[in-house]
Design a protein around this motif. Sequence first.
Motif, PDB file in Angstrom:
ATOM      1  N   ALA A  75       0.087 -14.908   5.110  1.00 34.05           N
ATOM      2  CA  ALA A  75       0.582 -13.518   5.425  1.00 34.05           C
ATOM      3  C   ALA A  75       1.898 -13.363   4.609  1.00 34.05           C
ATOM      4  O   ALA A  75       2.531 -14.463   3.963  1.00 34.05           O
ATOM      5  N   ASP A  76       2.358 -12.216   4.073  1.00 33.72           N
ATOM      6  CA  ASP A  76       3.703 -12.126   3.156  1.00 33.72           C
ATOM      7  C   ASP A  76       4.502 -11.338   4.047  1.00 33.72           C
ATOM      8  O   ASP A  76       4.352 -10.197   4.439  1.00 33.72           O
TER       9      ASP A  76
ATOM     10  N   GLU B 273       8.851  -4.811   3.429  1.00 30.59           N
ATOM     11  CA  GLU B 273       9.417  -4.017   4.598  1.00 30.59           C
ATOM     12  C   GLU B 273       8.595  -4.553   5.843  1.00 30.59           C
ATOM     13  O   GLU B 273       9.139  -4.458   6.837  1.00 30.59           O
ATOM     14  N   GLU B 274       7.245  -4.628   5.651  1.00 29.99           N
ATOM     15  CA  GLU B 274       6.485  -5.025   6.696  1.00 29.99           C
ATOM     16  C   GLU B 274       5.286  -6.310   6.351  1.00 29.99           C
ATOM     17  O   GLU B 274       5.008  -6.299   5.197  1.00 29.99           O
TER      18      GLU B 274
ATOM     19  N   PRO C 297      -1.207  -4.622   4.927  1.00 28.69           N
ATOM     20  CA  PRO C 297      -0.189  -4.361   6.023  1.00 28.69           C
ATOM     21  C   PRO C 297      -0.415  -4.143   7.434  1.00 28.69           C
ATOM     22  O   PRO C 297      -1.451  -3.635   7.565  1.00 28.69           O
ATOM     23  N   ILE C 298       0.469  -4.641   8.359  1.00 30.38           N
ATOM     24  CA  ILE C 298       0.004  -4.516   9.777  1.00 30.38           C
ATOM     25  C   ILE C 298      -0.090  -3.255  10.371  1.00 30.38           C
ATOM     26  O   ILE C 298      -1.072  -2.853  11.166  1.00 30.38           O
ATOM     27  N   SER C 299       0.566  -2.246   9.791  1.00 30.35           N
ATOM     28  CA  SER C 299       0.467  -0.747  10.202  1.00 30.35           C
ATOM     29  C   SER C 299      -0.685  -0.249   9.782  1.00 30.35           C
ATOM     30  O   SER C 299      -1.321   0.335  10.666  1.00 30.35           O
TER      31      SER C 299
END
Length: 613
Positions: free
Chosen positions: A359-360, A364-365, A372-374
């Motif tokens: 994971a990075d 921002e997320e 991205p998690i979103s």
Amino acid sequence: MEPYLLFSKDTRSFVYNMQVKAVQRMLDFDFLSGREKPSVAAMINPGNTGTHKAHWGTGEILIPIHPTIGSATEAHPDVDVMVNFASFRSAYPSTKEALLNKRIRVVAVIAEGMPERKARELSFIARKMKKIIIGPATVGAIGAGAFKVGNTGGTIENIKEQKLYRRGSVGLVTKSGGLLNEMFNIISHNTDGIFEGVAIGGDKYPGSSLIDHLLRYEANPKIKMMVSLGELGGDEEYRVVEAVKSGRLTKPLVFWVMGTCSKVFPAGVQFGHAGAKAGVETETADAKNSALKAAGVVVPKSFDTLGEEIAKTFLKLEVDGSITPIEEPETLPNIPMDYADALKRGVIRKPTSFISSVADDRGEEVVYGGYPISEIVHDGGKLGDVIALLWFGRKFPKWASEFIELAVMIVADHGPAVSGAHNAIVTSRAGKDLISCLCSGLLTIGPRFGGAVDGCAKHMKRAYNEGMGPRDFVKDMKNRNIKIPGIGHRVKSLENPDGRVTLLIEYARNNFPKTDLLDFALSVQGVTTQKKSNLILNVDGTIGVLMVDMLYATGFFSKEEVDRIVDLGYLNGIFILGRSIGLIGHSLDQKSMNQGLYRHPWDDILYQVERKE
Ligand code: ACO
Ligand code: LMR
């Protein structure tokens, strides 16, 4: 120290508030100037104590942090300067406290926006107590080669360029802090350099005035000429005019009053600084420049020719022998560049200590395996998708990620009697914290309990790839004296089938494109159960072979990659992850029921300890 000197090479200070960058700049200046002791003796961080670690040349030093000015002065009796980085609200009380403290002699007030009434009161106290305020609303001051207030003089490159690490013959005082660096630059190019430079600040009521500093320079035999920058508004410059006329200022003085352009604007327009506003004709820059010139001060035609006039004035002093040539140091101590700064400028590189492909977290997320998690959440991603991304770095097809999630759910718990839950329960009842209880349970997972997933996948895969029949495989494992991982269960059998295994197989049959290894494992079960009906393909084994079938069927992995996944222990991860849910449940369950220490009953143990006479 002579009263006309603001700072010496031994001046020590407090920095009020945690301005760590300014402190580092002060220390770098010290080191470059060849100071023996750092100029910052301590920092004051209201209400806090501790230490701040800063660079000193190539090494590091600890700077004490004090909660009050009082405690700082108690601990550091050699300090007589305070560099005050308090906000405009707390700048007044902290400056006042410092001025009233008998040890503090000079306070530099950086904050802008101090109410004029309060600034006047501070100035009054300072004069009464024979102390010096620099500011408010200033960058500060510098005693070349001796002491630097905060960020005065800018970067270490500027300090080197303008030779501020050693004393020259020029005393400089300006109103503007912003122009101080530009003046250092002009003076360093046209003379032998600065002795001392002060920006008194652009407020209407500065703590000290231009004339205060010019009179100090007049008294200082090392200062041979003075340069000053005034500003439209107020009448400070007329005090300089009077001092020149009355003979209190005799040294060559080059002066320029900024704001000559104001005549093209209507009267009363304010120029940047709070004090830069000409109400009456005498307050205009033109009027002041004329008055200074009439008094015999060197006033250039414009700011552009200020450098020339400074050069001419200095040359005269050189010619008449007033200037003693300065011996330049052959080498200057090297101030290493800060790592972050050097990296930003691209002048260094270093090999990284870690590689990570999970994971990075830098943006921002967080980004899981590239997503991205979103995005994962908005696309309806589930736990199985997260595991696929974090463990395998891939977005698996729905049937595959759902299988992973099903496996995690299925192994989540198998009641309090199994080895792992038992240990978690005993640990919980011994009063240990949740993480210890969980770890105690997890540490039980191994080749006989829950940890046979990898082993089953490995051996079944090998046999299948070598084209062995089930009977040959069972014989082969017997010859190797290895119990087939994934085969056998303490309580489950052909007569009492394990419902979890049935669910997994049902899912695979309905959703997997192929189940080759499962089919082989079931044929092995056909052989082992002939011996004993509990030698079934158990839940570990079923997950092991189905994970291999799944990995192949996704099309993402070569045979070698699947081998590596199995060898590295990925598949046991499914049981470990799932069972953690149950182990946490058991640990908390015992705590919530307030269960006391567990002691195993004596009558449940066959003691085999012979009494020796
Ligand atoms: N492969 C081949 N033979 C076996 C296996 C096996 N996996 N398991 C038991 N046997 C044989 C034994 O050699 C023994 O034979 P013998 O009578 O000729 O000596 C006979 O079956 C009975 O053996 P036990 O060890 O008494 O069997 P038990 O029912 O106590 O063992 C256990 C159950 C521990 C699960 C065992 O089958 C085993 O070790 N299996 C492999 C490890 C494994 O898969 N563990 C995961 C279980 S599921 C879970 O924990 C979530
Ligand atoms: C489990 O899931 O914990 C087991 O199958 C082991 C057992 O003893 O039931």
